[in-house]
Design an enzyme around this catalytic site. Sequence first.
Site, mmCIF file in Angstrom:
data_model
loop_
_atom_site.group_PDB
_atom_site.id
_atom_site.type_symbol
_atom_site.label_atom_id
_atom_site.label_comp_id
_atom_site.label_asym_id
_atom_site.label_seq_id
_atom_site.Cartn_x
_atom_site.Cartn_y
_atom_site.Cartn_z
ATOM 1 C CG MET A 70 -6.884 -4.330 -20.257
ATOM 2 S SD MET A 70 -8.365 -3.547 -20.908
ATOM 3 C CE MET A 70 -9.492 -3.888 -19.565
ATOM 4 N N GLY A 146 -14.080 1.270 -23.928
ATOM 5 C CA GLY A 146 -15.328 0.674 -24.379
ATOM 6 C C GLY A 146 -15.856 1.435 -25.591
ATOM 7 N N GLY A 147 -16.877 0.868 -26.201
ATOM 8 C CA GLY A 147 -17.578 1.572 -27.268
ATOM 9 C C GLY A 147 -16.848 1.631 -28.596
ATOM 10 C CG ASP A 177 -13.347 -7.464 -23.662
ATOM 11 O OD1 ASP A 177 -14.298 -6.695 -23.909
ATOM 12 O OD2 ASP A 177 -12.576 -7.316 -22.693
ATOM 13 N N GLY A 178 -14.875 -6.729 -26.874
ATOM 14 C CA GLY A 178 -14.754 -5.510 -27.677
ATOM 15 C C GLY A 178 -15.729 -5.472 -28.823
ATOM 16 N N GLY A 179 -16.698 -4.572 -28.737
ATOM 17 C CA GLY A 179 -17.642 -4.402 -29.841
ATOM 18 C C GLY A 179 -18.613 -5.552 -30.016
ATOM 19 N N GLY A 199 -20.185 -4.564 -23.109
ATOM 20 C CA GLY A 199 -20.367 -3.382 -22.280
ATOM 21 C C GLY A 199 -21.480 -2.507 -22.813
HETATM 22 C C1 DX5 Z 1 -11.994 -2.558 -23.272
HETATM 23 C C2 DX5 Z 1 -12.566 -3.547 -22.312
HETATM 24 C C3 DX5 Z 1 -13.891 -4.083 -22.658
HETATM 25 C C4 DX5 Z 1 -14.975 -3.040 -22.824
HETATM 26 C C5 DX5 Z 1 -15.856 -3.534 -23.921
HETATM 27 O O1 DX5 Z 1 -10.621 -2.596 -23.295
HETATM 28 O O2 DX5 Z 1 -11.704 -4.650 -22.148
HETATM 29 O O3 DX5 Z 1 -14.307 -5.078 -21.740
HETATM 30 O O4 DX5 Z 1 -15.735 -2.836 -21.671
HETATM 31 O O5 DX5 Z 1 -16.777 -2.549 -24.197
HETATM 32 P P1 DX5 Z 1 -17.749 -2.654 -25.455
HETATM 33 O O6 DX5 Z 1 -18.559 -3.887 -25.275
HETATM 34 O O7 DX5 Z 1 -18.518 -1.401 -25.361
HETATM 35 O O8 DX5 Z 1 -16.875 -2.740 -26.675
HETATM 36 ZN ZN ZN Z 2 -12.536 -6.258 -20.877
#
Ligand code: DX5
Ligand code: ZN
Length: 226
Positions: A70, A146-147, A177-179, A199
């Site tokens: 990113m 994350g989160g 990816d995400g949630g 995550g």
């Molecule tokens: C956020 C990242 C994700 C993040 C996901 O931009 O790309 O990979 O770690 O975290 P969770 O699974 O907690 O949403």
């Molecule tokens: Zn990611």
Amino acid sequence: MTVTPPIVAPSILAADFAHLADEVRAVEDAADWLHVDVMDNHFVPNLTIGLPVVQSLRAVTRLPFDVHLMIDDPRRWAPGYADAGAYNVTFHAEACDNPVALAKDLRAAGAKAGLAIDRDTAIEPYLELLPSFDTLLIMTIKAGFGGQRFVPELLEKVRAARRHVDAGHLELRIEVDGGIAADTIEQAAAAGADAFVAGTAVYGADDPAEAVRRLRGLAERAVAGA
Ligand code: DX5
Ligand code: ZN
């Protein structure tokens, strides 16, 4: 729909950064890939880890690295991750004016090439580029932290990508990816995703390896029942 065994990729963004090697080993026998989130405080406001950490981690695990960049200017930085031994290097469509050229560079450097689509980016302009890629990462949140809460409306992009991939018989993983957690992974799998980043749902669990196995089981069942 093509059925491929689902990939579960724990994101170390949710791990304890003071004990990264131990955190990676905790999922070593359960995970398929290790998802490594690189953020540069420009493309996204957050700042995480970079190449030296990836190089150091490469020595402590056999897990393939799924590097999610990113960052701005991926043309400059992404091949270094391939050189460091990353299995798959994903960069954002929004940060790159020639994604196909960079995908070629990554493949030439020995990695798989991944294209990421953030929350506010339409998928349609990128569908034609997919033969140049090995993975397509569709954000199910806004990239950066994350989160966050999973946004189910974004699965429409997964459905569109799955239709395109199956119609064209493309060999491409569709990653979300995400949630992603026990209460969201089934809908993502049913929409056509076959790789799942998690995550918080993994590293927030008492037993991260067990959390990975449970997520994979849910994804498998969702596809079998689709
Ligand atoms: C956020 C990242 C994700 C993040 C996901 O931009 O790309 O990979 O770690 O975290 P969770 O699974 O907690 O949403
Ligand atoms: Zn990611």
